[in-house]
Design an enzyme around this catalytic site. Structure first.
Site, short mmCIF file in Angstrom:
data_model
loop_
_atom_site.label_atom_id
_atom_site.label_comp_id
_atom_site.label_asym_id
_atom_site.label_seq_id
_atom_site.Cartn_x
_atom_site.Cartn_y
_atom_site.Cartn_z
CD GLU A 1 -3.21 -1.06 1.96
OE1 GLU A 1 -3.28 -0.17 2.82
OE2 GLU A 1 -4.11 -1.89 1.77
CD GLU B 1 -3.51 -5.96 3.19
OE1 GLU B 1 -4.39 -5.24 3.69
OE2 GLU B 1 -2.29 -5.72 3.29
#
Ligand code: AHR
Length: 497
Positions: free
Chosen positions: A176, A299
């Site tokens: 991220e 995720e």
């Protein structure tokens, strides 16, 4: 009522392999996932092997975890691996700033993670630090783990008790990086990705599969830029998407909410994964028409408000039959995109977000999500079969969802496995399944179902088996047609042959 749930399976039309890594997991240094969930330490009274709890390992072995991602998540871009090797009593302590500001004692590091993977017989997937780490640090980590000769890092590994190099296939270059991994612009991260991955070396016959940090949800521009600037340097490209029934910042909703609107909204949001994969894939196709690069959904899962009274930074939530449906729907979506999706990792294995296992001291329970992983493991590395689903509408307050979702595969022993979800929380759904192209008549059929009477049915430490798979026989067979009546809110798997 006219029955409109119709499923046609062309059993002689194969659609590639369902990569077993789609059934992968993610475990971060977050809340009680690693510490308490896996690691209890060598002095614990909880039965363990070298500090890793036995009950959790035994339970997870039954679901055949193919790959485990670690150490984060946001934690990865704050993690300095050298602090987590060597004698435990000397390891540096740090603050886990992302997750509750607690002290991280680094007792669970590279050696402990690799030992856990050995116990689980799972492939390690390590995520490196781009946000606050150096190129040298990342490069040396790979050397430490995989170099099999004489080198500063290999020698240090040996001093720390591990003679042989480990095999390490999957390596993520940051996490991220549009957010907690450095708040970067895609252009900047693309350049950093190119640079960092250059020093992630293949030593001996260890070949690293390099995964670039991908987009947040529907940030298609991120995918466009990364693919344009760095596709030739990556083997995998990650995307993240969480199912949040409410608003992420204003109120996500609670795991144990039993309202029908939360049920419906959660499943609607889960189905959004299909659109995201389709649109990101389209961009990937432009730069990688051969589909060499795998989409890695590393995720996914439900994200609710934490259980009342628990640490807000620990992301501990209960898990209900609603989570089971979310898992089943995700697997069907991943199967449908198995030409591009090569791995997916549910967040997170124990005690965090959509967990398989919850622990309380020495007690442990299995969640409805665990049971879906167990029931669906028949699809791992199986041949996907061509399927067409025509489902009735399931409506609430003028909104519509398909009532039924299905997927089919053939395993290496020739058995046909069909998984089905009934999204409707009130009504059973009857489904006519036509199995076309079978060489023989439909042989023996067995089934299992996971269902419940309430939308928030779950397991507790007092009642650990409230939701668990039951044998399922509510079907009839006639020639090549199976008529199945699925209970309301259920996930079923039928095995033929
Ligand atoms: O899984 C929890 C967090 O969600 C991860 O650390 C991060 O990558 C994502 O935002």
């Amino acid at each position: 009522m006219v029955n409109k749930n119709k499923v046609i399976i062309n059993t002689d039309v194969e659609k590639g392999t369902i990569n077993k890594n789609i059934y992968g997991h993610f475990s971060e240094h977050l809340g009680r996932c690693v510490y308490e969930g896996f690691w209890v330490g060598e002095d614990s009274n909880i039965p363990h092997t070298n500090g890793i709890r036995n009950d959790v390992v035994e339970a997870l072995k039954k679901i055949d975890i193919p790959v485990l991602r670690w150490p984060g998540g946001c934690f990865a871009d704050e993690y300095h691996w050298k602090d987590g090797v060597g004698p435990r009593e000397n390891r540096k302590r740090m603050v886990n700033t992302n997750w509750g500001g607690v002290v991280e004692n680094n007792h669970f590091g590279t050696h402990e993670f690799m030992m856990l993977c050995d116990m689980l017989e799972t492939e390690p997937y390590i995520c490196g630090n781009v946000g606050s780490g150096t190129v040298q640090e990342m490069s040396e980590w790979v050397e430490y783990m995989t170099f099999d000769g004489e080198s500063p890092m290999a020698n240090w590994r040996k001093e720390n008790g591990r003679e042989d190099a480990w095999k390490l296939k999957y390596f993520g270059v940051g996490n991220e990086n549009w957010g907690c991994g450095g708040n970067m612009r895609p252009e900047y991260y693309a350049d950093l990705y190119r640079r960092y991955q250059t020093y992630v070396k293949n030593f001996g016959d260890n070949k690293v599969y390099k995964i670039a940090g991908g987009a947040n949800v529907d940030d298609y521009n991120w995918t466009e830029v990364l693919m344009r600037e760095a596709a030739q340097y990556m083997d995998g490209y990650s995307i993240h998407y969480y199912t949040v029934p409410g608003d992420f910042w204003e109120g996500k909703g609670f795991a144990l909410d039993s309202s029908e609107s939360e049920w419906f909204m959660t499943l609607k949001k889960a189905l959004h994964m299909d659109e995201l994969i389709t649109k990101h894939s389209k961009i990937m196709d432009k730069y990688d028409p051969e589909k060499r690069i795998g989409m890695i959904v590393d995720e996914w899962g439900t994200w609710f408000e934490v259980e009342p009274g628990t640490n807000p930074g620990f992301l501990y939530q209960q898990n209900t039959i609603r989570d089971a449906l979310v898992a089943g729907l995700h697997f069907h979506i991943f199967h449908d995109h198995s030409d591009r999706v090569q791995m997916a990792n549910i967040a997170q294995t124990v005690n965090v977000l959509q967990a398989m296992i919850l622990t309380e001291g020495e007690k442990m329970i299995l969640t409805p999500t665990y049971h879906v992983f167990e029931m669906f493991k028949v699809h791992q590395d199986a041949t996907k079969l061509d399927i067409h689903v025509e489902a009735e509408n399931y409506t609430l307050n003028g909104e519509e969802l398909p009532a039924v979702s299905a997927s089919a595969s053939r395993d290496k022993n020739g058995k046909l496995n069909i998984s089905l979800c009934n999204l409707n929380h009130k009504e059973e759904s009857t489904v006519k399944l036509q199995l076309r192209g079978l060489a023989d008549k439909v042989g023996s059929v067995t089934g299992r179902v996971l269902t419940a009477d309430e939308t928030n049915a779950h397991n507790t430490f007092e009642n650990p088996e409230n939701v668990k798979p039951q044998s399922f026989e509510n079907f009839t067979v006639e020639n090549d047609e199976l008529t199945v009546t699925l209970p309301a809110m259920s996930v079923a798997v039928l095995t033929i042959g």
